[in-house]
Scaffold this active site. Structure first.
Site, short mmCIF file in Angstrom:
data_model
loop_
_atom_site.label_atom_id
_atom_site.label_comp_id
_atom_site.label_asym_id
_atom_site.label_seq_id
_atom_site.Cartn_x
_atom_site.Cartn_y
_atom_site.Cartn_z
N GLU A 180 0.79 -1.23 0.00
CA GLU A 180 0.00 0.00 0.00
C GLU A 180 0.83 1.29 0.00
O GLU A 180 0.82 2.05 0.98
CB GLU A 180 -0.94 0.01 1.20
CG GLU A 180 -1.89 -1.16 1.22
CD GLU A 180 -2.98 -1.03 2.28
OE1 GLU A 180 -2.88 -0.13 3.13
OE2 GLU A 180 -3.93 -1.82 2.24
N GLU A 368 -5.49 -8.52 1.16
CA GLU A 368 -6.02 -8.13 2.47
C GLU A 368 -7.50 -7.81 2.36
O GLU A 368 -7.91 -7.10 1.43
CB GLU A 368 -5.34 -6.87 3.03
CG GLU A 368 -3.97 -7.09 3.59
CD GLU A 368 -3.38 -5.80 4.19
OE1 GLU A 368 -4.14 -4.91 4.62
OE2 GLU A 368 -2.15 -5.70 4.22
C1 BGC Z 1 -2.64 -2.32 6.05
C2 BGC Z 1 -2.54 -3.02 7.37
C3 BGC Z 1 -3.62 -2.48 8.31
C4 BGC Z 1 -4.96 -2.79 7.72
C5 BGC Z 1 -6.13 -2.33 8.56
C6 BGC Z 1 -4.03 -2.07 5.58
O1 BGC Z 1 -4.11 -0.74 5.19
O2 BGC Z 1 -1.85 -2.97 5.09
O3 BGC Z 1 -1.25 -2.84 7.87
O4 BGC Z 1 -3.50 -2.97 9.60
O5 BGC Z 1 -5.07 -2.18 6.46
O6 BGC Z 1 -6.13 -0.96 8.72
#
Ligand code: BGC
Length: 457
Positions: A180, A368
């Site tokens: 990101e 993610e």
């Molecule tokens: C990031 C993580 C973060 C998650 C939740 C993503 O932006 O890669 O490091 O904990 O979102 O906010």
């Protein structure tokens, strides 16, 4: 509203892993600073996050990652939990300053040894390691030289990538160069909310350009050293909608979309920066040198998409350069997470469709997706049906995109363990596994048990 895909009608008990195909990759994602702790163990140098969290007031809660989930010591037990849950792929990141304490120069063999043990423990348990090279924890020494705002960072990063490829490339097949870039440049170099706490366009714009160059250079470096590796990088993205259908809101939404969803992927695909929809991006020219357009491109094997929510955008004359504001979810009477983000599963479908539309887009993974809730332990159990619902409803949207032809080949839950959630500290709990940060005791939440059943079903 679009008509729901056919899997939307599938009864709960028929919604299972097999619908995604045998080759679909399932996993969980984590990041070094959020879980490892061991902040000064065995020769590790400080990162910008160690220094930032030590500054009074930088993080409202005063929390830091000095111990975090103590994964530096507990990795054998945590990997055993992965095995117990039947999670076949584990995404984690490497701490640059654990491996090269000053960011460039001398390598810390203890750091290499730690990640060797993590990788070997994964493999011994039949778990595939997916390595992110950079998840925001720049070595502090490099920040003293300007960090991401200094073009030399591209060379420093290349050196780090070379060290990692040589040390771990015999066993790691899946690599992600960056996590990101929009978030660490935006929050860390424009808003000052994340480490290193810098603000303004004069920090943000060079950081953006150097992150793009480093991402592409990282890809080239991995490819030359590890020709058989699968090489990717990951992007945050939020589905954007205008507040009204009025022209000003529509154009404002397009600007925010260009900033949040297009600024990094388009130069990588060889399209340059999205200047037409985001006029401030024209100022990036100041940092470009002859030949940069070519150097900004790299043909990745996969792109990781990370989506959590959607944003509603309104025109505003009070925000310089962007002339747009996000309408807070809490003011929109929508379901919210502990982060105050709207729960809106179709967002992930729209993002998959959007990215798949680019010509030359390689295969996609959801690297993610996940949710924070308060999650309290009662009598040794943590019951989190809302998380199960969140993940399931997002998976249905991933399947909907896949059935419509999007080449999406995997899904990673954010995240395994409750952990250090950056500026928010330890309050938002995103894990499938509950962590008591006083005792480091782990409790598998009902969502963890559900994921196990889903994966093994
Ligand atoms: C990031 C993580 C973060 C998650 C939740 C993503 O932006 O890669 O490091 O904990 O979102 O906010």
């Amino acid at each position: 509203m679009k008509a729901p895909g056919k899997q939307m009608e599938l009864k709960d008990n028929l919604f299972n892993r097999a619908l995604f195909g045998d080759d679909f990759k399932w996993g969980v994602s984590t990041a070094a600073y959020q879980i490892e702790g061991g902040h000064d163990a065995h020769g590790k140098g400080p990162s910008v996050w160690d220094v930032f969290t030590a500054k009074s007031g930088a993080i409202p809660s005063g929390h830091h990652g000095n111990t975090a989930c103590d994964f530096y010591n507990t990795y054998p037990q945590d990997i055993a939990v992965l095995k117990e849950l039947g999670i076949p792929n584990f995404r984690f990141s490497l701490s640059w300053s654990r491996i090269i304490p000053a960011g460039t120069g001398e390598v810390n063999e203890h750091g290499i040894d730690f990640y060797n043990r993590v990788i070997d423990t994964c493999l011994a348990n039949g778990i595939e390691p997916w390595v992110t090279l950079y998840h925001w924890d720049l070595p502090h020494e490099l920040d003293l030289k300007g960090g991401w705002a200094n073009r030399e960072v591209v060379e420093w990063f290349k050196e780090f990538v070379q060290v990692c490829a040589k040390a771990f490339g015999d066993r790691v097949k899946y690599w992600m160069v960056m996590n990101e870039p929009m978030v660490f440049t935006g929050a860390g170099y424009f808003l000052g909310l994340h480490a290193p706490g810098k603000k303004g366009l004069n920090n943000f714009l060079p950081a953006v350009h150097h992150a793009v160059l480093a991402m592409a250079e990282g890809g080239r470096t991995l490819r030359s050293l590890l020709p058989d590796a699968q090489i990717g990088t990951t992007f945050s993205c939020s589905h954007i909608e205008p507040y009204t259908s009025g022209r000003k809101d529509v154009v404002a939404a397009r600007r925010v979309d260009a900033l949040l969803n297009r600024l990094f992927i388009e130069p990588i695909l060889g399209m340059g920066y999205p200047e037409e929809d985001l006029p401030v991006a024209k100022k990036l020219k100041k940092y470009m040198k002859p030949g940069d357009s070519g150097l900004m491109q790299f043909d990745f094997d996969f792109i990781g998409i990370q989506n959590y929510t959607r944003e509603i955008v309104k025109h505003s004359i009070f925000v310089p350069y962007l002339n747009a504001v996000l309408v807070k979810a809490e003011n929109r009477k929508v379901p919210l997470t502990a982060m105050g983000w709207e729960i809106y599963p179709p967002a992930i479908y729209h993002m998959l469709k959007k990215y798949a539309e680019y010509e030359n887009m390689p295969k996609l993974y959801i690297t993610e997706n996940g949710v924070a809730f308060p999650d309290t332990a009662v009598g040794g159990k943590v019951n989190d049906p809302e998380r199960i619902h969140y993940i399931k409803s997002h998976l249905r949207q991933v399947l909907r995109a896949k059935e419509e032809g999007v080449d999406v080949q995997g899904y990673f839950v954010w995240t395994l363990l409750d952990n250090f959630e950056w500026a928010e500290g330890y309050h938002p709990r995103f894990g499938l596994v509950h962590v008591d940060f006083e005792t480091q005791q782990r409790i598998i939440k009902s969502s963890g048990h559900w994921y196990k059943a889903f994966l093994n079903g």
